[in-house]
Design a protein around this motif. Sequence first.
Motif, PDB file in Angstrom:
ATOM      1  N   UNK A 219       0.839  -1.198   0.000  1.00  0.00           N
ATOM      2  CA  UNK A 219       0.000   0.000   0.000  1.00  0.00           C
ATOM      3  C   UNK A 219       0.877   1.253   0.000  1.00  0.00           C
ATOM      4  N   UNK A 220       1.946   1.200   0.778  1.00  0.00           N
ATOM      5  CA  UNK A 220       2.837   2.341   0.840  1.00  0.00           C
ATOM      6  C   UNK A 220       3.457   2.572  -0.539  1.00  0.00           C
ATOM      7  N   UNK A 221       3.821   1.447  -1.192  1.00  0.00           N
ATOM      8  CA  UNK A 221       4.356   1.437  -2.549  1.00  0.00           C
ATOM      9  C   UNK A 221       3.457   2.218  -3.494  1.00  0.00           C
ATOM     10  N   UNK A 222       2.183   1.824  -3.505  1.00  0.00           N
ATOM     11  CA  UNK A 222       1.225   2.463  -4.411  1.00  0.00           C
ATOM     12  C   UNK A 222       1.102   3.931  -4.075  1.00  0.00           C
ATOM     13  N   UNK A 223       1.003   4.191  -2.787  1.00  0.00           N
ATOM     14  CA  UNK A 223       0.810   5.566  -2.354  1.00  0.00           C
ATOM     15  C   UNK A 223       1.953   6.468  -2.762  1.00  0.00           C
ATOM     16  N   UNK A 224       3.189   5.909  -2.718  1.00  0.00           N
ATOM     17  CA  UNK A 224       4.339   6.775  -2.952  1.00  0.00           C
ATOM     18  C   UNK A 224       4.766   6.791  -4.415  1.00  0.00           C
ATOM     19  N   UNK A 225       4.043   6.085  -5.317  1.00  0.00           N
ATOM     20  CA  UNK A 225       4.477   5.976  -6.704  1.00  0.00           C
ATOM     21  C   UNK A 225       4.247   7.244  -7.515  1.00  0.00           C
ATOM     22  N   UNK A 226       5.231   7.545  -8.390  1.00  0.00           N
ATOM     23  CA  UNK A 226       5.034   8.624  -9.349  1.00  0.00           C
ATOM     24  C   UNK A 226       4.467   7.988 -10.616  1.00  0.00           C
ATOM     25  N   UNK A 227       3.151   7.740 -10.577  1.00  0.00           N
ATOM     26  CA  UNK A 227       2.526   6.981 -11.672  1.00  0.00           C
ATOM     27  C   UNK A 227       2.731   7.654 -13.019  1.00  0.00           C
ATOM     28  N   UNK A 228       2.651   8.975 -13.042  1.00  0.00           N
ATOM     29  CA  UNK A 228       2.748   9.680 -14.321  1.00  0.00           C
ATOM     30  C   UNK A 228       4.138   9.504 -14.928  1.00  0.00           C
ATOM     31  N   UNK A 229       5.132   9.677 -14.077  1.00  0.00           N
ATOM     32  CA  UNK A 229       6.507   9.516 -14.546  1.00  0.00           C
ATOM     33  C   UNK A 229       6.749   8.119 -15.067  1.00  0.00           C
ATOM     34  N   UNK A 230       6.224   7.124 -14.358  1.00  0.00           N
ATOM     35  CA  UNK A 230       6.416   5.741 -14.765  1.00  0.00           C
ATOM     36  C   UNK A 230       5.679   5.462 -16.073  1.00  0.00           C
ATOM     37  N   UNK A 231       4.470   5.988 -16.164  1.00  0.00           N
ATOM     38  CA  UNK A 231       3.677   5.765 -17.377  1.00  0.00           C
ATOM     39  C   UNK A 231       4.395   6.327 -18.594  1.00  0.00           C
ATOM     40  N   UNK A 232       4.805   7.582 -18.490  1.00  0.00           N
ATOM     41  CA  UNK A 232       5.438   8.230 -19.643  1.00  0.00           C
ATOM     42  C   UNK A 232       6.836   7.652 -19.878  1.00  0.00           C
ATOM     43  N   UNK A 233       7.613   7.526 -18.794  1.00  0.00           N
ATOM     44  CA  UNK A 233       8.994   7.098 -18.941  1.00  0.00           C
ATOM     45  C   UNK A 233       9.122   5.631 -19.268  1.00  0.00           C
ATOM     46  N   UNK A 234       8.623   4.795 -18.363  1.00  0.00           N
ATOM     47  CA  UNK A 234       8.883   3.359 -18.513  1.00  0.00           C
ATOM     48  C   UNK A 234       7.934   2.690 -19.487  1.00  0.00           C
ATOM     49  N   UNK A 235       6.654   3.002 -19.373  1.00  0.00           N
ATOM     50  CA  UNK A 235       5.704   2.258 -20.208  1.00  0.00           C
ATOM     51  C   UNK A 235       5.699   2.811 -21.616  1.00  0.00           C
ATOM     52  N   UNK A 236       5.676   4.143 -21.761  1.00  0.00           N
ATOM     53  CA  UNK A 236       5.646   4.659 -23.125  1.00  0.00           C
ATOM     54  C   UNK A 236       7.004   4.558 -23.799  1.00  0.00           C
ATOM     55  N   UNK A 237       8.011   5.190 -23.217  1.00  0.00           N
ATOM     56  CA  UNK A 237       9.281   5.280 -23.947  1.00  0.00           C
ATOM     57  C   UNK A 237      10.042   3.963 -24.024  1.00  0.00           C
TER      58      UNK A 237
END
Lengths: 301, 513
Positions: B294-312
């Motif tokens: 839960x802490x993991x999810x709470x502290x995630x920079x979802x936007x950064x991960x989406x654009x950086x890791x998933x898109x690029x």
Amino acid sequence: MTENLIEIKGLTKDYGENKGVFDVSFELRRGEILGFVGANGAGKTTTIRNVMGFIKPDSGTVKIFGKDAWQDAEKTKPYIGYVPGEIAFPDLPTGTEFLKSQAEFLGVKDLSYANYITEKLQLDPSANLKRMSKGMKQKTAVVAALMSNPEILILDEPTTGLDPLMRVAFLDLLLEEKQRGKTILISSHLYEELEKIADRVALIDSGKILIVADMREIRERKVADFKIEFTKQKDYEAFKKLDYNFIRDQKEYNQLTVNIEKTKIQALFLSLKNYDVKFISEVKYTLEKRFAEIIKNQKEN
Amino acid sequence: MISKPLLKQSCKANGLMWAIITFAVCFMLVCVMLIAGNGNLSKTKVAVENAMIEAELTAQTKNRALNYYELSSSGLYYFDQTFVAYINSEEYRQIYATDGADAANAAAYADAVGKLQQYCAGVAAELGYEADSVEAQEVMGIIMYVFNPMVAENTYRFDAFYVSVGETAPRYNVSGALTMTEDERAEYVGDYAFVNSTIFLAGNMVSPDNVEKVLNELKDYGITAEEYAGFGFTDYENVKNIARTVVINYRANLAYRIENIKPDETEDGIRAELKASFTSSILSTLPKEVGDALEDIGSMDLYGILVGSIFFKIAGLLLPIIYMIMAANNLIAGQVDSGSMAYVLSTPTKRSTVSATQALYLIGSLFLMFLCTAVCSVVSILIVDVKTELSVGKLLLINLNAFIVMFAMSGISFLASSVFNRSKNAMAIGGGLNIFFLVATILGLFGSPVIPSVIRMDSLKYFNYVSIISLFDVMSILESTLTFLWKAAILIAVGLICYCVAFKRFKEKDLPL
């Protein structure tokens, strides 16, 4: 004095299983048309690829104007116009685009000669390259090869795919180019078309040059062959007893083939007056026959 | 070195494909960045985050309630003791003798109140607060507000506060200290402290000053005033209920535990233990893995991960990889296979020039493609308003690094294209290998720390070890570390080696033209 523009010495390229070329040597002399004949897979294209510097010989050399065809490939290219055996154009929309691009590669600024050939071949280069017929593609390739006005033309089976009329026009063009001082190496698996235009013909078989024949020996032959059929067997028997050089005897048809010096043809015809002749015809002495003879002699020796 | 007509030809042959793919990639990128940035990126994440904050606030409130109760009740005991001590003193008897009972009682009251104030200061000092600090004043405030001292006849100091929150102001039964039995008195003091400390807590928490202060602190966690109100911490009755429930539980448990005290337990120990158990936050009550998740999810920079890791690293690489595989194949192997290379090589163009020109086209077109995505991504990030670690600089670095990955991968494809004479073989090796890398990256993604631990499949992480794309370290860029630098250096080296070998091979090989 004849000058050798291309000299092939001991050229060997072994692809294994008897494929390739082995110890091929011949030369292309200035101003001649050299025919290069052989069955499919005999090694014509392999030899030409070596001349073009596309493949590296296992041993032997190909020199073009004294330059090595493999080592200095790009230095030999200004002398050569090349029409490949398989016509596949670069990915460009139209023939015009292709010719323009090719002119850029060749550094050709003046396209008037290219336009002249285009007209001569009745080619419309503005057509889509992909939709061109085999003949049109062939013509386009020829224009591309000729437009820089090179000294040597190398043509790998250029007439395959052309219709008979177009073939004649094409061969005429080659003769015309020869008149203009070009030296031409043309490969083909058809003896007849080489007979018409070539000065010399090299025969290749299983990767080895069997013979380089001078076409003058064929065209300016001192003797001729006549096939004669008699209506009656009696006449056939009687004629057979005469002092002629019979090279073929077909008893069942009452046919005889006579080899005779051209100066004595008159005498032959006079003597035939006394017989009932069904027909008489000259048997053409062709390149094919000549090669068959030579191969036969070579085997006998 | 470079053949202009050949470069032109390559541009004409592959330009349309380049344009379509570049447009598609940029379009996808802009869509991803704008839609994800403007919408609610993840309702679950926000819900989890808010639930955790709410639980944390509740735990804090309970903690304060118990503290307030303990402080005020012990303050009241102290008052009782000093008051009774004064009554029994010589001074009281003298005043009683000269000025009468009322004056003596008043003196006792005043003395006890004065000492209580000193006591408060002492408690604050004991807790480590400096005199006159906010915390020290708070300690004093808690005890004095709950006690509500009389300042004159029928005038009590903090009546106004109790009235303002709609409660009756308390009157501390001072004389009871003398008349009641010890047990009765203990119960009275406990109840009095319980009722009034919770009123004080609730009243204090919902005061506009305090709400503003808390909201300021919560701003960093993205909590709005509406959400805070939704948690119920601006509702007086609600806060009072929370406080009363926990104090009642605490008192009942404490009484029971003290009655049944075990030999190895101390009273202070029990108090501390109970206090901890009643005020623990949600994360500490869950099993460790779930809490971490839960802490993991709470502290995630979802936007950064989406654009950086998933898109690029995946979605945005797919189309460029397809373009690169096809272009690399068209540039050399395709032309050798079809035979059209013969037209180039029958002109005075060196093979090395052909190689260099085609490589320049391939690398240049990929660079331009990622220049376009860089422009699109920077424009998008400037448009959207989203809480993320992704800055313009980091985005540019990610784009540059994506290009470097493509450079390395194009080297592989170009090498295959230069080695093989058959288009299909070049495609199978050069294309297959690169597609394999991409697929491995997709599978590896599910095992990488980018994915929340709830749905992460750890065994899949091994796929990351077999993919060259793993050397594209988006997380390092996002977290502003420098690991991505040496990884990028490896990629560049791989690309350079592949291109060099490709040049050498193409120069020396036999061409079936």
